[in-house]
Every structure is written in C-alpha cells, then in structure tokens.
Design a protein around this motif. Structure first.
Motif, PDB file in Angstrom:
ATOM      1  N   GLY A   1      56.398  -0.413  35.020  1.00  0.00           N
ATOM      2  CA  GLY A   1      57.169   0.037  36.169  1.00  0.00           C
ATOM      3  C   GLY A   1      57.027  -0.805  37.414  1.00  0.00           C
ATOM      4  O   GLY A   1      57.299  -0.320  38.519  1.00  0.00           O
ATOM      5  N   VAL A   2      56.648  -2.097  37.281  1.00  0.00           N
ATOM      6  CA  VAL A   2      56.401  -2.909  38.475  1.00  0.00           C
ATOM      7  C   VAL A   2      57.607  -3.768  38.889  1.00  0.00           C
ATOM      8  O   VAL A   2      57.534  -4.493  39.875  1.00  0.00           O
ATOM      9  CB  VAL A   2      55.172  -3.826  38.280  1.00  0.00           C
ATOM     10  CG1 VAL A   2      53.940  -3.011  37.957  1.00  0.00           C
ATOM     11  CG2 VAL A   2      55.433  -4.888  37.211  1.00  0.00           C
ATOM     12  N   ILE A   3      58.723  -3.693  38.145  1.00  0.00           N
ATOM     13  CA  ILE A   3      59.858  -4.568  38.427  1.00  0.00           C
ATOM     14  C   ILE A   3      60.784  -3.926  39.448  1.00  0.00           C
ATOM     15  O   ILE A   3      61.249  -2.793  39.264  1.00  0.00           O
ATOM     16  CB  ILE A   3      60.647  -4.896  37.142  1.00  0.00           C
ATOM     17  CG1 ILE A   3      59.734  -5.537  36.093  1.00  0.00           C
ATOM     18  CG2 ILE A   3      61.819  -5.822  37.465  1.00  0.00           C
ATOM     19  CD1 ILE A   3      60.413  -5.780  34.759  1.00  0.00           C
TER      20      ILE A   3
ATOM     21  N   ASN B   1      55.844  -3.125  43.618  1.00  0.00           N
ATOM     22  CA  ASN B   1      56.926  -3.646  42.793  1.00  0.00           C
ATOM     23  C   ASN B   1      57.204  -5.091  43.166  1.00  0.00           C
ATOM     24  O   ASN B   1      57.054  -5.487  44.330  1.00  0.00           O
ATOM     25  CB  ASN B   1      58.194  -2.817  42.966  1.00  0.00           C
ATOM     26  CG  ASN B   1      58.048  -1.434  42.386  1.00  0.00           C
ATOM     27  OD1 ASN B   1      57.241  -1.217  41.479  1.00  0.00           O
ATOM     28  ND2 ASN B   1      58.812  -0.483  42.892  1.00  0.00           N
ATOM     29  N   TYR B   2      57.644  -5.866  42.176  1.00  0.00           N
ATOM     30  CA  TYR B   2      57.888  -7.287  42.369  1.00  0.00           C
ATOM     31  C   TYR B   2      59.348  -7.616  42.047  1.00  0.00           C
ATOM     32  O   TYR B   2      59.868  -7.162  41.027  1.00  0.00           O
ATOM     33  CB  TYR B   2      56.972  -8.109  41.455  1.00  0.00           C
ATOM     34  CG  TYR B   2      55.522  -7.734  41.573  1.00  0.00           C
ATOM     35  CD1 TYR B   2      54.744  -8.198  42.635  1.00  0.00           C
ATOM     36  CD2 TYR B   2      54.917  -6.910  40.623  1.00  0.00           C
ATOM     37  CE1 TYR B   2      53.402  -7.855  42.746  1.00  0.00           C
ATOM     38  CE2 TYR B   2      53.582  -6.559  40.723  1.00  0.00           C
ATOM     39  CZ  TYR B   2      52.832  -7.031  41.787  1.00  0.00           C
ATOM     40  OH  TYR B   2      51.504  -6.676  41.893  1.00  0.00           O
ATOM     41  N   PRO B   3      60.005  -8.412  42.895  1.00  0.00           N
ATOM     42  CA  PRO B   3      61.404  -8.772  42.629  1.00  0.00           C
ATOM     43  C   PRO B   3      61.561  -9.466  41.283  1.00  0.00           C
ATOM     44  O   PRO B   3      60.675 -10.200  40.834  1.00  0.00           O
ATOM     45  CB  PRO B   3      61.745  -9.715  43.782  1.00  0.00           C
ATOM     46  CG  PRO B   3      60.770  -9.396  44.858  1.00  0.00           C
ATOM     47  CD  PRO B   3      59.514  -8.995  44.154  1.00  0.00           C
ATOM     48  N   LEU B   4      62.721  -9.265  40.669  1.00  0.00           N
ATOM     49  CA  LEU B   4      63.022  -9.847  39.366  1.00  0.00           C
ATOM     50  C   LEU B   4      63.751 -11.173  39.532  1.00  0.00           C
ATOM     51  O   LEU B   4      64.693 -11.289  40.320  1.00  0.00           O
ATOM     52  CB  LEU B   4      63.903  -8.882  38.552  1.00  0.00           C
ATOM     53  CG  LEU B   4      64.365  -9.396  37.186  1.00  0.00           C
ATOM     54  CD1 LEU B   4      63.184  -9.533  36.234  1.00  0.00           C
ATOM     55  CD2 LEU B   4      65.427  -8.472  36.593  1.00  0.00           C
TER      56      LEU B   4
ATOM     57  N   ALA C   1      66.988 -12.433  41.754  1.00  0.00           N
ATOM     58  CA  ALA C   1      67.569 -13.768  41.857  1.00  0.00           C
ATOM     59  C   ALA C   1      67.844 -14.286  40.457  1.00  0.00           C
ATOM     60  O   ALA C   1      67.183 -13.891  39.493  1.00  0.00           O
ATOM     61  CB  ALA C   1      66.635 -14.722  42.595  1.00  0.00           C
ATOM     62  N   VAL C   2      68.806 -15.184  40.350  1.00  0.00           N
ATOM     63  CA  VAL C   2      69.096 -15.848  39.080  1.00  0.00           C
ATOM     64  C   VAL C   2      68.942 -17.347  39.293  1.00  0.00           C
ATOM     65  O   VAL C   2      69.420 -17.906  40.277  1.00  0.00           O
ATOM     66  CB  VAL C   2      70.498 -15.485  38.545  1.00  0.00           C
ATOM     67  CG1 VAL C   2      71.603 -15.824  39.548  1.00  0.00           C
ATOM     68  CG2 VAL C   2      70.757 -16.151  37.203  1.00  0.00           C
ATOM     69  N   ILE C   3      68.212 -17.988  38.374  1.00  0.00           N
ATOM     70  CA  ILE C   3      68.001 -19.436  38.405  1.00  0.00           C
ATOM     71  C   ILE C   3      68.479 -19.995  37.074  1.00  0.00           C
ATOM     72  O   ILE C   3      68.036 -19.545  36.010  1.00  0.00           O
ATOM     73  CB  ILE C   3      66.523 -19.797  38.612  1.00  0.00           C
ATOM     74  CG1 ILE C   3      65.994 -19.187  39.920  1.00  0.00           C
ATOM     75  CG2 ILE C   3      66.331 -21.309  38.616  1.00  0.00           C
ATOM     76  CD1 ILE C   3      64.495 -19.422  40.135  1.00  0.00           C
TER      77      ILE C   3
ATOM     78  N   TYR D   1      56.410 -12.443  41.907  1.00  0.00           N
ATOM     79  CA  TYR D   1      57.708 -12.175  41.283  1.00  0.00           C
ATOM     80  C   TYR D   1      57.493 -11.885  39.804  1.00  0.00           C
ATOM     81  O   TYR D   1      56.512 -12.344  39.202  1.00  0.00           O
ATOM     82  CB  TYR D   1      58.650 -13.378  41.415  1.00  0.00           C
ATOM     83  CG  TYR D   1      59.068 -13.677  42.839  1.00  0.00           C
ATOM     84  CD1 TYR D   1      60.229 -13.132  43.379  1.00  0.00           C
ATOM     85  CD2 TYR D   1      58.282 -14.499  43.649  1.00  0.00           C
ATOM     86  CE1 TYR D   1      60.608 -13.407  44.689  1.00  0.00           C
ATOM     87  CE2 TYR D   1      58.646 -14.772  44.956  1.00  0.00           C
ATOM     88  CZ  TYR D   1      59.807 -14.231  45.479  1.00  0.00           C
ATOM     89  OH  TYR D   1      60.172 -14.493  46.775  1.00  0.00           O
ATOM     90  N   VAL D   2      58.419 -11.135  39.218  1.00  0.00           N
ATOM     91  CA  VAL D   2      58.503 -11.015  37.762  1.00  0.00           C
ATOM     92  C   VAL D   2      59.630 -11.928  37.308  1.00  0.00           C
ATOM     93  O   VAL D   2      60.753 -11.833  37.810  1.00  0.00           O
ATOM     94  CB  VAL D   2      58.781  -9.566  37.313  1.00  0.00           C
ATOM     95  CG1 VAL D   2      59.057  -9.521  35.809  1.00  0.00           C
ATOM     96  CG2 VAL D   2      57.607  -8.662  37.660  1.00  0.00           C
TER      97      VAL D   2
END
Length: 439
Positions: free
Chosen positions: A199-201, A118-121, A207-209, A147-148
């Motif tokens: 299903g990888v998220i 899984n990759y961080p959103l 984080a929010v940018i 990351y996603v």
C-alpha cells in the motif's frame, strides 16, 4: 492480488551465467552531476506479472489477455517480509542475438517495502527492442530518492521475444498500437489495487519515462495523439492492402492510453500524470503525432536527444519539442547530447555483448561513455520528477538553465565554476539545454 503473481526467479535462470557483472566503475562524487548521487533510501526490487484482459491483437484482430511482466523498485527495509536479511538482486536477460547475461544490482531482491508514507509512481518503458531492466540504473536511483518505479517488459517488443536476425520487425505493429496502452494500464492497475506493494504507491502523483518507442508511447500517454496516414501505416506495418491500411489507420490513431476522442475537448489525459520524460523518442521524424494535440499538452515534458541520432532523427525530436505546448500551456525542456546517436538510455554493455556488432551496437555510443550518460540522465530525471511530481520548488532551479554551460559560466565570470547548477566545473561539456515555463 487478483490478476497477478509475484515471483523471484526468472524462467531463464538456468541458462544464465552464475557470476553477475558489475557494470559501473567507481569515480569521485565531485566529478558527477549533483543529483546523480544515490538517495537515502535502501532500494528493494521485485517482479510482478499483471494481466490486461481482452486486448486487441492488431494483426489477428482477435482479443486476448495481455500479460505484462514488471520489475518494481521501491524504498525498502533491509529484510524480507519473513524477517530474514534480504540479498542483493541480479538482473537476468539476453542480448539482441539472445546471448544470456546477468547483472549485479544494488537493490535487494524481494525486500520488505518501507511503509509509513506513500511514494509517487514512475512507469518506465523500454524501446523496440529492449527489456524492463535496460534502465535499471535510473530505476534504482529514483527509488533511492523516494519513488516506486514500475518497468515494463512490453510483449512482442523484447530482446527475448524478437528474432533480430530472421524477423526483426515482427513485433513492431504490436508496439505501435500497445505502447501507450501498456503505460496507462500500469498506472490504472495500481490505482485499482491500492494494497499492492504493502500500500505504499501513490497513484495520484505519477510520471512516465520512455526510451525510443517508450518515448513514442509516453508522448501519446500525456496527450500527444497519433496522426498516422495510410502511407505511414503501410511503411511501418508492411500491409499493402488499401482496405486493411485504412482500418489500421483508424485503430492506430488513438490518444492517451487508447482513447478515440471526436473532439479535443473529449480527450481526458489521466490527471495523475504530473510529468513525462521522452528519451530519444521515435515518431517525430515521420510526423506521427498531431501537431494540434502536441500544442495542447499540459503535462510538463522533458526530452533527451542526441543530435546525431540516426534512429529517431534529431530534427524530428526538435520538431516534437517545438510543437509541444506551443501556447505556453506547459513547462517543457530539452537536453541535447552533442555528437551522440540513439543509445542515450541503456545501461553499459554486458561483456557478452562485446562479441558482435548486433549486440554491442544496442548499447554503445561512439562519442560518449554510457556511465557518463547514465549519470546525467539520473541528474535531470530526478530534478524533473522532484520539481513536477513532488512539487519541490528548489529542485526546479536545476531545470532553469542557460543554453550551454559555457554561456552560463561566462556570464558568472567566476573562475573554475560550472555554468549549470549541479554540474562540476570542467565536466559539463557536450550538452545544451532549451526550456519554456508555463505561464
């Protein structure tokens, strides 16, 4: 997936140029910040529509479904789900005066997501006005490092929707009200649809940018409650009716994705937010945030600012940094681009934008090249997210810097070295740094 649709072609594709532009020139890797280097992951990109039902229209006071168009970047295979080879994507959009352009991407369109982990959103939020691919360079970069990234086309706030000549601020009230709500909804959406993107998220580490109004929203999303007065409501919505302004004030003074806590203890910032980056955030110059709420922010926050910014105001951004986590309640950082104005986030200008001031002025900075700024943004954004979202301790060292590279180089007393970790010697000028670590 319920409430969404995946598609490959933009509705405006027929009006777009047939040839895609390559916006970046090759340059020696030794002259770039270390963390600006592309990661090991192949990057895929796809488009996604999601719907936030029954959202308030601030001006009509009616509720209606709010549709968000997202661009998703993610670690990918080199093939489509069918097994065929995926092809490089292009990004289609229009300038502020609605001139179409097409950009060549490095990502593969609709490629199969790379499964097995899984990759961080990361939620990416443009300014007013803008579009979801305005910072595609940053999205592709973060995806290549695992990351996603979900970038939003914020309704009533894009180049395509706003008439920058006849009604340039028509969508601004909507932006004031919805920016943080949109950011939080994207995180909540993927949490409620765990099978999205195969299903990888990982929605437990996010984080929010945000850039400009996206930064205004990002600060609110992690706990910086708004503090509008009736005077500021009138100034930024155009309403001159006292009763209307009083009602709008109550609606605008929300927190963390649309909450209205009666006390500070009632505010619940989503625990998935592990970091925030506010690039040239708007609002500090007008004190549109509660100083008390800023002081209580616990999410690590990185500010990017130009010290000649005539849109968000450098003093306003410095005020935001100073107020954030005043009691050492969070780790905070601020990177200053000296002699830069507001355009410290967009990709370089497409060729069509060079025909007039309105369009070119959306991308151009008089003192900095966009490619240099983009590389520096990639470096620090990756350091910030690797440190605080992925908790890779060695990456945190890239954030513990002397006030300027020159100061650090002098202290090292070594010839031909940069003072900042990861920066090449002689290519580290024009920047300064502030930081505070959580105690």
């Amino acid at each position: 997936m319920a409430g969404c649709s995946l598609f490959s072609a933009d509705a405006k594709a027929a009006a777009m140029p047939t040839a895609a532009e390559q916006l970046y020139q090759p340059q020696p890797a030794e002259m770039q910040p270390q963390l600006a280097a592309t990661g090991k992951q192949q990057v895929g990109v796809t488009s996604l529509r999601i719907t936030n039902p029954a959202q308030l229209n601030l001006l009509t006071q009616q509720k209606q479904d709010r549709e968000l168009l997202l661009e998703l970047w993610y670690p990918a295979e080199k093939t489509l789900p069918t097994g065929a080879l995926a092809q490089p994507a292009t990004y289609d959009n229009v300038t502020k005066s609605h001139q179409p352009f097409r950009i060549q991407a490095n990502a593969l369109r609709d490629a199969k997501a790379k499964t097995g982990q899984n990759y961080p959103l990361v939620v990416l939020s443009h300014g007013y006005v803008g579009y979801r691919t305005l910072m595609f360079y940053l999205a592709e970069h973060l995806a290549s490092h695992g990351y996603v990234v979900a970038a939003i086309d914020h309704p009533q706030s894009t180049n395509a929707e706003v008439d920058a000549i006849k009604a340039p601020y028509a969508g601004f009230p909507d932006t004031l009200y919805h920016r943080s709500r949109d950011q939080q909804f994207v995180l909540s959406y993927f949490r409620e649809h765990p099978k999205a993107l195969e299903g990888v998220i990982n929605t437990d580490a996010a984080a929010v940018i945000g850039y400009s109004m996206g930064g205004y929203g990002a600060i609110n999303t992690v706990g910086g409650c708004f503090n509008f007065t009736e005077q500021s409501v009138q100034a930024f919505t155009g309403s001159k009716d006292q009763a209307t302004n009083a009602a709008l004030k109550q609606l605008l003074n929300s927190c963390a994705g649309g909450q209205y806590p009666k006390t500070a203890a009632e505010l619940k910032v989503d625990p998935a937010w592990k970091a925030a980056i506010a690039i040239a955030p708007w609002g500090g110059q007008h004190k549109l945030f509660s100083a008390e709420a800023l002081a209580a922010i616990k999410v690590p926050l990185l500010y990017f600012a130009g010290d000649q910014d005539d849109v968000s105001g450098y003093e306003g951004m410095q005020w935001l940094y100073n107020q954030t986590g005043r009691q050492d309640s969070n780790s905070k950082y601020m990177l200053t681009y000296h002699n830069a104005r507001h355009n410290i986030a967009p990709h370089p200008a497409p060729a069509i934008a060079r025909q007039n001031k309105l369009d070119f002025g959306h991308y151009h900075d008089a003192s900095w090249s966009a490619q240099s700024i983009n590389d520096i943004n990639k470096h620090f954004a990756l350091a910030m997210l690797d440190c605080h979202v992925k908790a890779i301790s060695k990456q945190c060292e890239y954030l513990k810097l002397a006030p300027t590279p020159t100061d650090a180089a002098a202290a090292q007393a070594t010839e031909n070295s940069s003072g900042w970790l990861g920066f090449p010697a002689r290519y580290d000028t024009g920047l300064s740094w502030q930081y505070q670590l959580q105690k």
